[in-house]
Scaffold this active site. Structure first.
Site, PDB file in Angstrom:
ATOM      1  N   LYS A   1       0.735  -1.263   0.039  1.00 33.28           N
ATOM      2  CA  LYS A   1       0.089  -0.110  -0.025  1.00 33.28           C
ATOM      3  C   LYS A   1       0.763   1.071   0.101  1.00 33.28           C
ATOM      4  CE  LYS A   1      -3.729   2.236   2.663  1.00 33.28           C
ATOM      5  NZ  LYS A   1      -4.468   1.882   3.784  1.00 33.28           N
TER       6      LYS A   1
ATOM      7  N   ASP B   1     -14.025   2.290   9.466  1.00 33.65           N
ATOM      8  CA  ASP B   1     -14.042   2.438   7.966  1.00 33.65           C
ATOM      9  C   ASP B   1     -14.641   0.811   7.557  1.00 33.65           C
ATOM     10  OD1 ASP B   1     -14.613   3.636   5.519  1.00 33.65           O
ATOM     11  OD2 ASP B   1     -12.286   3.612   5.158  1.00 33.65           O
TER      12      ASP B   1
END
Length: 1022
Positions: free
Chosen positions: A741, A847
């Site tokens: 990432k 989230d």
């Protein structure tokens, strides 16, 4: 004596003559009375008509005998009315009850008028009546039972009115009825079994009502049926009586748009040899399409769409040489062998073919060039959402009659043929979602009737042809998600006909928005996002008064928002984020009555945030990344705006300068001293940036990640997140598969997200949490800051990929079983329970959504992406964690928008939404969820009665398919058990998404419920 006899005979003759005279006189008088009765009945009928625009009654007066009046027919002998024919006269009024006095009436036809009110029951007195046609009017009320007294009735046509109530059982007594037309009304209730007594009936039309229940088996006794039409009742269920498939006289068979089930008999093509129209679409039929259908050589229309048919399409359909319309769309057709399109070759023989549709299936194979040799009459070609490969035939321009081409969402490659520009009648060209390359052919500009052009989501290059400006009827233009470059042609952006959408987003377009955009006065949606556009918003955009959605985000626009835009009162969505806009937020935005979403984030806006209109709804606006904004409602957590008087300005500035300057100077001196001491220490190490991950993680360099991802190749790009990009790579000597990432540090908040994710993951370990392998905080080859996190690679992608996989994906995933779905939910619940209750510090994920749930080789779920995570110490928010919490629309708890304070119950809410999404297949942001309807309410209303109806269809289908054929008798029991399971799951999702946090369950309670449901599923053997 003799004279006496003569006188008696003479008397008898005279008497007989007198009787005959008076008898004839009486009959004549009665006839005159009957005729007068008919005349008065007709005048009463005329009186009830309020409007006669075409003068149908202009002759209905004493200047003519009533038998000569327009539309009236009388018997020649008695001058009695036998027929009344007033079709297509646009008459408005009600039907007079005096019509019942026309006792010799045999036929009455009033179709295509505007008659309203009830059908007068007095019609039941007309015992000679044989023909009634009241179709295409506005008649109301119930069907009068008195109609059944018309025992000679052979034709009853009440189609297209507003009749309601049930179909009277007594209609079954009309033994001479040949035609029964009750379609297009508001009739309810079941189909009466008594209708099976209509042994002479040939035409049976009850479509477009609200009839319910099963089709009575007894209707199979109607051996003279030529038309059987019950489409669009929606509540009709069960099987079609097998006898209806065995009627050699059947010409028109339509049962579309109901809830009928079962398989179509394989011999149907032999037992319906005269069938001309066969419409089965919009039901729940399963099994294969009978290959015998090609023997029904008279077929003109064949529709099997919107069902669950599987297998292949018969390859010999070319035998149906009268075929005009063929529709197999929206099924599960396809064998996976790559030869599913071979049936197309035979259709070349269908020289009358006008419509061909087989979109939304799983048909695979190369598109044959024979498509270009189809019927010259072909107008509509629907092939979208399959697995079709190859290229569009260059000779497709031969199909001159084409009005629509839909080959979207497939695997097509190659170029858009120039010959497409030869299709002069084309109105819609839909090729989006393929892998088409090359330039957009300028020949498309020849299509002067084109209303929609959709080429989105391909790899098209070059500039947008200015020739598209010749398409003067174009309403929709979609070119998004390609590699188009250059400026926006003024001929295109200024095309006045564009009224629905213009989407040029996600390309490489540059330059300003042309002033000609003001010509789009009727445009509703304008998307220019994610390009390289610059300059200011042209004031001419104010002319686009029909705009509802305007997205300019992700460009390099600058300047202020023009005041002229205050004319865009119809805006519902405005996104100007990630640009260089400056100045104040205009006050006129709060006066937009329909504005529901406003994104001004990551610009240079300054000054006070308005407090009215949309600015009162913190969940509807985004202003993050504008550091010079102040004020607004308290939920925005901005600093107060200060306004000082000029008299004390110098003193205030001086004092502020001292306050702001001295402490930083002292701090800098101290810092320099500490740096000198630090550098003099032996064994000191130089670090570019402190890594927030603990030392127990093996640190990795930028160069190693560059190599592992093959230079961050786009071929290895597997995801795009809110703060960066995710690449697949091979790391270390063992070349272990990893997910890298890479943070996009140009986005504000990315660095804080990096810190938050590291902080959250550094001390936690759980089988259902993504495993962080290492991190990198360094600089790239250009000297720019570089931050990345390295995770264990999850081979099965995200839950989002499985729930909402695209039809055009190269490798279609199988549907998740009910047990797989539940196991994933349990895994996610376990992860949240660990974060909330079993870590040293309580962690709130903030989230949770399907795209943040990853699946490994064994389909075990792992919660990922902790970029918004919060650490709670003693139930108080960690002040070091990320700020500006937003979460994801649809999944974030409603109280976050009010208080801004996170809690574990917020994660429970997100989990509940995910659980409902897993089992209904619907995102919380689906278009259907508006005007107060949400996924929570949708599920709440469905339980307990309609749990199966709102569940993702494949769940029930695959659960029932687990049974062996020998257990068909117990299917109702299985269905009820599946229903019970779905009710339990949906109820759990509803409890977790309660509006009040106090009403929600804790994760440990959720896990217990899920395990109980799991036991039920295991007991069923699923």
């Amino acid at each position: 004596m003799k004279s006496t006899k003569i006188s008696r005979v003479a008397f008898l003759v005279f008497y007989t003559f007198v009787l005959l005279f008076y008898s004839r006189l009486s009959l004549s008088h009665c006839a005159k009375l009957g005729s007068e009765t008919d005349k008065q009945a007709l005048l009463a009928f005329k009186k009830q008509v309020a409007d006669d625009p075409f003068g149908a009654f202009s002759t209905w007066n004493d200047s003519l005998e009533f038998c000569q009046w327009h539309g009236v027919t009388c018997s020649s002998r008695h001058q009695r009315v036998t027929a009344l024919y007033l079709n297509n006269q646009s008459l408005t009024g009600s039907i007079s009850p005096y019509i019942g006095n026309l006792t010799f009436l045999r036929s009455i036809s009033l179709q295509s008028n505007n008659f309203y009110g009830k059908i007068p029951p007095e019609i039941g007195k007309l015992f000679r009546l044989q023909y009634i046609s009241f179709s295409l009017n506005m008649l109301q009320g119930e069907i009068p039972v008195n109609l059944t007294r018309c025992s000679e009735l052979s034709f009853l046509d009440l189609v297209m009115n507003k009749l309601e109530g049930r179909i009277p059982d007594e209609l079954g007594t009309l033994s001479k009825l040949v035609g029964l037309g009750l379609a297009s009304n508001n009739l309810t209730g079941p189909l009466p079994r008594s209708l099976s007594n209509l042994s002479f009936v040939e035409k049976f039309s009850l479509s477009e009502n609200s009839l319910s229940g099963n089709i009575p088996v007894e209707l199979g006794l109607l051996q003279r049926l030529q038309m059987f039409q019950i489409s669009s009742n929606k509540l009709l269920t069960g099987l079609i009586p097998i006898q209806l498939f065995n009627m050699s006289s059947m010409d028109y068979f339509a049962v579309a748009e109901n809830q009928l089930i079962g398989e179509i008999p394989p011999y149907i093509g032999f037992t319906l040899p005269n069938i001309r129209i066969l419409l089965l679409g919009g039901n729940r039929f399963t099994g294969a399409i009978p290959h015998s259908i090609s023997n029904a050589s008279k077929l003109e229309r064949l529709d099997f769409s919107l069902n669950f048919f599987t297998g292949s399409i018969p390859v010999n359909l070319g035998n149906l040489q009268n075929l005009i319309r063929l529709n197999f769309g929206v099924n599960k057709l396809g064998t996976g062998r790559g030869d599913d399109l071979s049936f197309l070759n035979s259709l070349v023989n269908c020289t009358f073919l006008d419509v061909l549709a087989f979109g939304n299936n799983s048909l695979s194979g190369v598109l044959p060039s024979s498509v270009a040799n189809f019927s010259s009459h072909l107008s509509y070609l629907f092939m979208g959402a399959n697995r079709i490969s190859g290229s569009i035939p260059t000779a497709i321009g031969n199909l001159k009659s084409l009005i629509l081409i839909g080959i979207e969402k497939n695997f097509l490659t190659g170029r858009v043929p120039i010959s497409v520009g030869y299709l002069s009648n084309l109105q819609e060209l839909s090729l989006f979602g393929n892998s088409l390359s090359g330039e957009i052919p300028a020949s498309i500009g020849n299509l002067t009737f084109l209303t929609e052009l959709s080429l989105d989501e391909n790899t098209l290059q070059g500039s947008i042809p200015s020739a598209l400006g010749n398409c003067q009827h174009l309403q929709n233009l979609g070119l998004s998600k390609n590699h188009l470059s250059g400026i926006i042609p003024v001929q295109v952006v200024g095309l006045p006909s564009l009224s629905r959408w213009l989407d040029l987003s996600h390309n490489h377009l540059y330059g300003p928005i042309p002033l000609e955009v003001g010509n789009l006065k009727s445009i509703r949606q304008l998307y220019l996002s994610e390009n390289r556009l610059s300059g200011e918003i042209p004031s001419s955009l104010a002319n686009c008064v029909g705009l509802e959605r305007l997205n300019l985000d992700g460009n390099s626009f600058q300047g202020t928002i023009p005041s002229a835009l205050s004319s865009l009162k119809g805006l519902q969505e405005l996104d100007l984020s990630r640009n260089n806009f400056s100045g104040k937020i205009p006050n006129f935005l709060h006066s937009f009555p329909f504005l529901q979403s406003l994104n001004l984030s990551f610009n240079n806006f300054e000054g006070e945030v308005p407090r009215e209109g949309i600015f009162r709804n913190v969940s509807a606006i985004s202003i993050t990344g504008n550091d010079m904004l102040c004020g607004g409602i308290s939920e925005l957590h901005l600093h107060r705006c200060t306004f000082r008087s000029s008299g004390k300005l110098w003193h205030q500035l001086t004092f502020k300068a001292v306050i702001l300057t001295v402490p930083p100077a002292a701090f800098l001196l101290t810092l320099c001293f500490l740096v000198i001491l630090y550098r003099r220490r032996k064994g000191s190490r130089k670090a570019l940036v402190e890594n927030p991950v603990e030392d127990k993680y093996l640190k990795v360099s930028y160069a190693e990640l560059l190599k592992a991802t093959e230079g961050f190749s786009s071929a290895n790009l597997i995801g795009i997140g809110g703060y960066g990009f995710v690449y697949k790579g091979s790391l270390g000597q063992e070349e272990a598969s990893v997910a890298v990432k890479v943070l996009d540090l140009q986005q504000r908040g990315a660095s804080k997200s990096f810190v938050a994710e590291c902080e959250a993951l550094r001390c936690i370990r759980h089988r259902n949490l993504v495993k962080l392998i290492t991190s990198c905080s360094s600089v790239d080859m250009k000297g720019n800051d570089f931050k990345a996190l390295v995770y264990k690679f999850m081979s099965n992608g995200s839950l989002e990929d499985w729930l909402h996989q695209k039809e055009d994906e190269q490798h279609q995933r199988p549907n998740l079983t009910i047990m797989q779905r539940l196991s994933i939910a349990i895994d996610v619940a376990n992860a949240l329970d660990y974060l909330h209750h079993h870590c040293h510090t309580c962690i709130v994920h903030c989230d949770l959504k399907p795209s943040n749930v990853l699946l490994d080789d064994d389909m075990v779920a792992h919660v990922s992406d902790f970029g918004l995570a919060r650490l709670l110490h003693n139930n108080s928010q960690d002040q070091t964690s990320t700020s500006g919490l937003k979460g994801s629309i649809g999944y974030v708890a409603p109280e976050y928008a009010v208080t801004g304070e996170v809690s574990t119950s917020g994660d429970v809410y997100s989990f509940g939404i995910v659980l409902l999404e897993i089992f209904t297949g619907r995102r919380p942001t689906h278009d259907m969820f508006s005007e107060g309807l949400s996924l929570h309410n949708y599920a709440k209303k469905a339980i307990p009665d309609q749990a199966i109806e709102i569940a993702e269809p494949t769940i029930v289908e695959e659960a029932l398919q687990v049974q062996d054929c020998s257990f068909k008798a117990v299917k109702p029991t299985w269905r009820s058990q599946i229903h019970e399971i779905l009710v339990s799951i949906l109820r759990l999702g509803v409890l977790c998404t309660a509006e009040s946090p106090r009403e929600r369950m804790q994760m440990k309670e959720v896990i217990k419920e899920l395990h109980d449901i799991r036991e039920l599923i295991l007991a069923m053997g699923l």
